[in-house]
Design an enzyme around this catalytic site. Structure first.
Site, PDB file in Angstrom:
ATOM      1  N   ASN A  15      -9.934  -0.022  -0.689  1.00 10.41           N
ATOM      2  CA  ASN A  15      -8.476   0.022  -0.576  1.00 10.41           C
ATOM      3  C   ASN A  15      -7.866  -0.568  -1.847  1.00 10.41           C
ATOM      4  OD1 ASN A  15      -5.786  -0.336   0.031  1.00 10.41           O
ATOM      5  ND2 ASN A  15      -6.141  -1.144   2.095  1.00 10.41           N
ATOM      6  N   CYS A  75       0.817  -1.227   0.000  1.00  7.17           N
ATOM      7  CA  CYS A  75       0.000   0.000   0.000  1.00  7.17           C
ATOM      8  C   CYS A  75       0.846   1.271   0.000  1.00  7.17           C
ATOM      9  CB  CYS A  75      -0.954   0.007   1.186  1.00  7.17           C
ATOM     10  SG  CYS A  75      -2.152  -1.319   1.107  1.00  7.17           S
ATOM     11  N   HIS A  81      -3.543   7.528   2.012  1.00  3.05           N
ATOM     12  CA  HIS A  81      -3.870   6.187   1.524  1.00  3.05           C
ATOM     13  C   HIS A  81      -5.304   5.881   1.952  1.00  3.05           C
ATOM     14  CE1 HIS A  81      -3.943   1.995   0.741  1.00  3.05           C
ATOM     15  NE2 HIS A  81      -3.755   1.603   1.997  1.00  3.05           N
TER      16      HIS A  81
HETATM   17  O1  UT7 Z   1      -3.910  -0.902   3.465  1.00  2.00           O
HETATM   18  C1  UT7 Z   1      -3.218  -1.575   4.448  1.00  2.00           C
HETATM   19  C2  UT7 Z   1      -3.666  -1.143   5.746  1.00  2.00           C
HETATM   20  N1  UT7 Z   1      -4.874  -1.818   6.137  1.00  2.00           N
HETATM   21  C3  UT7 Z   1      -5.658  -1.236   6.992  1.00  2.00           C
HETATM   22  O2  UT7 Z   1      -5.397  -0.112   7.335  1.00  2.00           O
HETATM   23  C4  UT7 Z   1      -6.819  -1.998   7.580  1.00  2.00           C
HETATM   24  C5  UT7 Z   1      -6.864  -1.717   9.036  1.00  2.00           C
HETATM   25  N2  UT7 Z   1      -7.954  -2.360   9.732  1.00  2.00           N
HETATM   26  C6  UT7 Z   1      -9.249  -1.987   9.571  1.00  2.00           C
HETATM   27  O3  UT7 Z   1      -9.543  -1.139   8.749  1.00  2.00           O
HETATM   28  C7  UT7 Z   1     -10.288  -2.594  10.484  1.00  2.00           C
HETATM   29  O4  UT7 Z   1      -9.640  -3.292  11.518  1.00  2.00           O
HETATM   30  C8  UT7 Z   1     -11.265  -3.551   9.753  1.00  2.00           C
HETATM   31  C9  UT7 Z   1     -12.182  -2.744   8.849  1.00  2.00           C
HETATM   32  C10 UT7 Z   1     -10.481  -4.563   8.941  1.00  2.00           C
HETATM   33  C11 UT7 Z   1     -12.138  -4.277  10.773  1.00  2.00           C
HETATM   34  O5  UT7 Z   1     -12.825  -3.341  11.601  1.00  2.00           O
HETATM   35  P1  UT7 Z   1     -12.836  -3.536  13.209  1.00  2.00           P
HETATM   36  O6  UT7 Z   1     -13.682  -2.500  13.737  1.00  2.00           O
HETATM   37  O7  UT7 Z   1     -11.382  -3.579  13.624  1.00  2.00           O
HETATM   38  O8  UT7 Z   1     -13.538  -4.927  13.353  1.00  2.00           O
HETATM   39  P2  UT7 Z   1     -12.985  -6.271  14.010  1.00  2.00           P
HETATM   40  O9  UT7 Z   1     -11.962  -6.893  13.123  1.00  2.00           O
HETATM   41  O10 UT7 Z   1     -12.608  -5.978  15.404  1.00  2.00           O
HETATM   42  O11 UT7 Z   1     -14.293  -7.162  13.986  1.00  2.00           O
HETATM   43  C12 UT7 Z   1     -15.467  -6.804  14.716  1.00  2.00           C
HETATM   44  C13 UT7 Z   1     -16.537  -7.811  14.432  1.00  2.00           C
HETATM   45  C14 UT7 Z   1     -16.081  -9.254  14.573  1.00  2.00           C
HETATM   46  O12 UT7 Z   1     -17.129  -9.996  15.149  1.00  2.00           O
HETATM   47  P3  UT7 Z   1     -17.085 -10.346  16.721  1.00  2.00           P
HETATM   48  O13 UT7 Z   1     -15.802 -11.086  16.933  1.00  2.00           O
HETATM   49  O14 UT7 Z   1     -17.121  -9.025  17.421  1.00  2.00           O
HETATM   50  O15 UT7 Z   1     -18.325 -11.166  16.883  1.00  2.00           O
HETATM   51  C15 UT7 Z   1     -15.874  -9.709  13.148  1.00  2.00           C
HETATM   52  O16 UT7 Z   1     -16.062 -11.102  12.977  1.00  2.00           O
HETATM   53  O17 UT7 Z   1     -16.985  -7.673  13.080  1.00  2.00           O
HETATM   54  C16 UT7 Z   1     -16.972  -8.952  12.443  1.00  2.00           C
HETATM   55  N3  UT7 Z   1     -16.705  -8.750  11.018  1.00  2.00           N
HETATM   56  C17 UT7 Z   1     -17.693  -8.530  10.121  1.00  2.00           C
HETATM   57  N4  UT7 Z   1     -19.015  -8.450  10.243  1.00  2.00           N
HETATM   58  C18 UT7 Z   1     -19.729  -8.193   9.128  1.00  2.00           C
HETATM   59  C19 UT7 Z   1     -15.505  -8.708  10.386  1.00  2.00           C
HETATM   60  N5  UT7 Z   1     -15.683  -8.483   9.067  1.00  2.00           N
HETATM   61  C20 UT7 Z   1     -17.022  -8.360   8.882  1.00  2.00           C
HETATM   62  C21 UT7 Z   1     -17.823  -8.105   7.755  1.00  2.00           C
HETATM   63  N6  UT7 Z   1     -19.165  -8.032   7.931  1.00  2.00           N
HETATM   64  N7  UT7 Z   1     -17.305  -7.901   6.530  1.00  2.00           N
END
Ligand code: UT7
Length: 325
Positions: free
Chosen positions: A282, A115, A252
């Site tokens: 992204n 990225c 980004h």
């Molecule tokens: O370009 C390189 C750099 N990359 C980034 O900058 C990405 C950085 N990370 C992020 O943007 C975020 O961490 C994400 C968007 C990937 C995830 O958001 P989050 O608020 O950190 O969510 P999480 O991973 O903590 O997941 C929260 C919940 C989980 O369920 P439980 O364990 O709370 O029951 C996940 O299983 O959301 C669930 N979940 C989803 N639910 C519906 C994860 N993906 C999805 C989805 N739809 N697509």
């Protein structure tokens, strides 16, 4: 004192025709428009069609940038393609683009910093121009991230998209101050100890396949704002400026929450933030030039404006660039 500066003299972008909305993705994995929009700000992304390759996107963005600059491929000394999704293992995507542009001289190579590839590319292009090795550099960020996605992993497949953006950089003269037109400085960093937070589970010399994208999203998120803010502070300080001097913040495009969090941490008003993440998700190395081109074409970014670009991605790699437009 007269110094050589790398000025952006043209830019262009290309997004493939196929659009996938959040609702479209909700038919493939257990997700919803509400979750994706709230957690990431992404509303749709573009994906390549069958047979459409990274070089095809790169070539279209390159041609748009050349037309914008009012030059032809014969004027280019070096082609750099920032990509983590090359058409083939080798030759580089950049040499394919070079041939497709009809170039019969110069040099072409790829940069692999995921990225952060476009920021790394800016740093390299600026170095080549400042040291007199090139007068005109075509820098392209191009990706087909959809080829790396695991369509059973809702934590990653909803985040990424395909696209390309390009800039033409040309040597110009400056006085060595921060009012010069062109790149004022670039700062690039990496920390390979964090490679296990965002990676592909395959590769040429490990599995013999490209592998699929794997990410510990929450962990990546934690590092993102801190690393980006540190790179930005290094860049603004080196130019004797502060973030209050910035006209446009072009980050980004990974997640709207990261963009807003970084802007807040650096006291950059939301009105100066260029966000296009809703439209294409992204797109890795393509995301900064896609956002840049959007804000140039809609008239927000004007000659003389001070731009702050940044990126952070797998490796980890990260960096920032200050450009006087
Ligand atoms: O370009 C390189 C750099 N990359 C980034 O900058 C990405 C950085 N990370 C992020 O943007 C975020 O961490 C994400 C968007 C990937 C995830 O958001 P989050 O608020 O950190 O969510 P999480 O991973 O903590 O997941 C929260 C919940 C989980 O369920 P439980 O364990 O709370 O029951 C996940 O299983 O959301 C669930 N979940 C989803 N639910 C519906 C994860 N993906 C999805 C989805 N739809 N697509």
């Amino acid at each position: 004192m007269s110094v050589i500066r790398s000025a952006v003299i043209g830019c262009g972008a290309y997004l493939p025709a196929k659009v996938m909305t959040n609702d479209d993705l909700a038919k493939l994995v257990d997700t919803s428009d509400e979750w994706i929009t709230e957690r990431t700000g992404i509303r749709r992304r573009h994906f390549v069609g069958e047979g459409e390759k990274t070089s095809d996107l790169a070539l279209k963005a390159a041609n748009a940038a050349l037309a914008d600059a009012g030059i032809t491929a014969a004027d280019i000394d070096i082609v750099i393609v920032a990509t983590t999704t090359p058409d083939d293992t080798f030759p580089s995507t950049a040499t394919k683009v070079q041939a497709q542009l009809g170039m019969t001289r110069g040099a072409a190579f790829d940069v692999q910093a995921v990225c952060s590839g476009f920021i790394y590319g800016l740093s390299i292009a600026d170095g080549l121009i400042r040291t007199g090795q090139a007068r005109t550099v075509l820098l392209i960020g191009a990706e087909t991230m959809s080829r790396l996605l695991d369509w059973t992993d809702r934590g990653t497949c909803v985040l990424f998209g395909d696209g390309a953006g390009a800039v033409v950089l040309r040597a110009g003269e400056g006085e060595g101050g921060n009012h010069d037109r062109g790149i004022l400085n670039t700062k690039i960093y990496s920390d390979g100890r964090l490679g296990n937070l965002l990676y592909t589970d395959g590769g040429v010399s490990s599995t013999g396949t490209a592998g699929k994208l794997r990410m510990l999203g929450r962990e990546v998120f934690k590092h993102a704002v801190t690393n980006i803010a540190a790179a930005i502070e290094a860049s603004t300080q080196a130019a004797g400026l502060s973030t209050t001097d910035i006209d446009w913040f072009v980050p980004h495009q990974a997640n709207q929450r990261i963009l807003e969090g970084t802007a807040r941490k650096l006291s950059i008003p939301a009105a100066k933030l260029v966000s296009t993440v809703a439209e294409h998700g992204n797109t890795s190395a393509a995301s900064v030039p896609l956002a840049l081109v959007t804000a140039v074409k809609d008239g927000r970014i004007k000659r003389g404006d001070l731009l702050l670009l940044e990126a952070m991605g797998a490796g980890f790699t990260w960096g920032a660039a200050l450009i006087r437009w």
